[in-house]
Design a protein around this motif. Structure first.
Motif, PDB file in Angstrom:
ATOM      1  N   LEU A   2      60.239  48.036  48.229  1.00  0.00           N
ATOM      2  CA  LEU A   2      60.392  48.790  48.282  1.00  0.00           C
ATOM      3  C   LEU A   2      59.763  49.614  47.340  1.00  0.00           C
ATOM      4  O   LEU A   2      58.633  49.348  47.116  1.00  0.00           O
ATOM      5  N   THR A   3      60.384  50.492  46.908  1.00  0.00           N
ATOM      6  CA  THR A   3      59.691  51.366  45.990  1.00  0.00           C
ATOM      7  C   THR A   3      59.472  50.620  44.688  1.00  0.00           C
ATOM      8  O   THR A   3      60.138  49.655  44.406  1.00  0.00           O
ATOM      9  N   SER A   4      58.539  51.086  43.911  1.00  0.00           N
ATOM     10  CA  SER A   4      58.169  50.328  42.726  1.00  0.00           C
ATOM     11  C   SER A   4      57.645  51.227  41.629  1.00  0.00           C
ATOM     12  O   SER A   4      57.060  52.256  41.909  1.00  0.00           O
ATOM     13  N   LYS A  38      62.768  49.314  55.601  1.00  0.00           N
ATOM     14  CA  LYS A  38      62.765  48.254  54.610  1.00  0.00           C
ATOM     15  C   LYS A  38      62.203  46.965  55.199  1.00  0.00           C
ATOM     16  O   LYS A  38      61.459  46.242  54.542  1.00  0.00           O
ATOM     17  N   LEU A  41      58.451  47.184  55.155  1.00  0.00           N
ATOM     18  CA  LEU A  41      57.959  47.006  53.791  1.00  0.00           C
ATOM     19  C   LEU A  41      58.035  45.544  53.355  1.00  0.00           C
ATOM     20  O   LEU A  41      57.108  45.023  52.750  1.00  0.00           O
ATOM     21  N   VAL A  82      51.700  47.160  45.279  1.00  0.00           N
ATOM     22  CA  VAL A  82      52.351  48.466  45.421  1.00  0.00           C
ATOM     23  C   VAL A  82      51.387  49.631  45.267  1.00  0.00           C
ATOM     24  O   VAL A  82      51.702  50.753  45.655  1.00  0.00           O
ATOM     25  N   PHE A  87      50.816  50.059  51.396  1.00  0.00           N
ATOM     26  CA  PHE A  87      52.165  50.124  50.833  1.00  0.00           C
ATOM     27  C   PHE A  87      52.596  51.571  50.659  1.00  0.00           C
ATOM     28  O   PHE A  87      53.709  51.945  51.035  1.00  0.00           O
ATOM     29  N   GLN A  88      51.726  52.390  50.082  1.00  0.00           N
ATOM     30  CA  GLN A  88      52.060  53.797  49.848  1.00  0.00           C
ATOM     31  C   GLN A  88      52.374  54.506  51.164  1.00  0.00           C
ATOM     32  O   GLN A  88      53.266  55.353  51.224  1.00  0.00           O
ATOM     33  N   VAL A  91      55.968  53.126  52.191  1.00  0.00           N
ATOM     34  CA  VAL A  91      57.090  53.451  51.300  1.00  0.00           C
ATOM     35  C   VAL A  91      57.499  54.919  51.389  1.00  0.00           C
ATOM     36  O   VAL A  91      58.660  55.262  51.137  1.00  0.00           O
ATOM     37  N   LYS A  92      56.586  55.789  51.789  1.00  0.00           N
ATOM     38  CA  LYS A  92      56.940  57.214  51.882  1.00  0.00           C
ATOM     39  C   LYS A  92      58.046  57.451  52.905  1.00  0.00           C
ATOM     40  O   LYS A  92      58.798  58.422  52.796  1.00  0.00           O
ATOM     41  N   LEU A  94      60.718  55.815  53.110  1.00  0.00           N
ATOM     42  CA  LEU A  94      62.017  55.587  52.474  1.00  0.00           C
ATOM     43  C   LEU A  94      62.552  56.825  51.767  1.00  0.00           C
ATOM     44  O   LEU A  94      63.763  56.971  51.591  1.00  0.00           O
TER      45      LEU A  94
END
Length: 112
Positions: A2-4, A38, A41, A82, A87-88, A91-92, A94
């Motif tokens: 997830l986010t990192s 999720k 991701l 990440v 990934f970017q 993740v946006k 979320l």
């Protein structure tokens, strides 16, 4: 997963030390939509070099709070994953659904 933390100023363990990325996610949007994002991701991250394993936990008393634990061979491989455009892009999705509280950890003691 997830986010990192992607800030280069965040101190990370030595590059060749196995690490666990821990992320507390408080969902304030639709939980099913959160789980769908999720899942995408997790699928992406699990295919990345250095990925070892992943576990998602849900708080028993607060069903909108999740804890993710992702084990990586080292901090550098996680950082590379990440920082990728893919990934970017994932993740946006979320952002409107959950608030992350991420951190990178190293093993201090282990009992099996």
């Amino acid at each position: 997963m997830l986010t990192s933390p992607t800030d280069p100023d965040i101190p990370l363990p030595q590059e060749q030390t196995m690490v666990t990325f821990v992320n507390k996610l408080t969902v304030h949007g639709d939980i099913d939509a959160f789980l769908a994002v999720k899942s995408k991701l997790t699928a992406y991250m699990s295919a990345q070099p250095g990925y070892v394993s992943h576990l998602t936990l849900r708080h028993v008393g607060a069903p909108n709070v999740f804890l993710e634990l992702a084990v990586w061979q080292d901090a550098g491989t996680h950082r590379k994953a990440v920082r990728s455009e893919q990934f970017q892009s994932l993740v946006k999705d979320l952002d409107p659904l959950a608030t992350p509280d991420p951190g990178m950890y190293e093993i201090v003691e282990e009992s099996v």
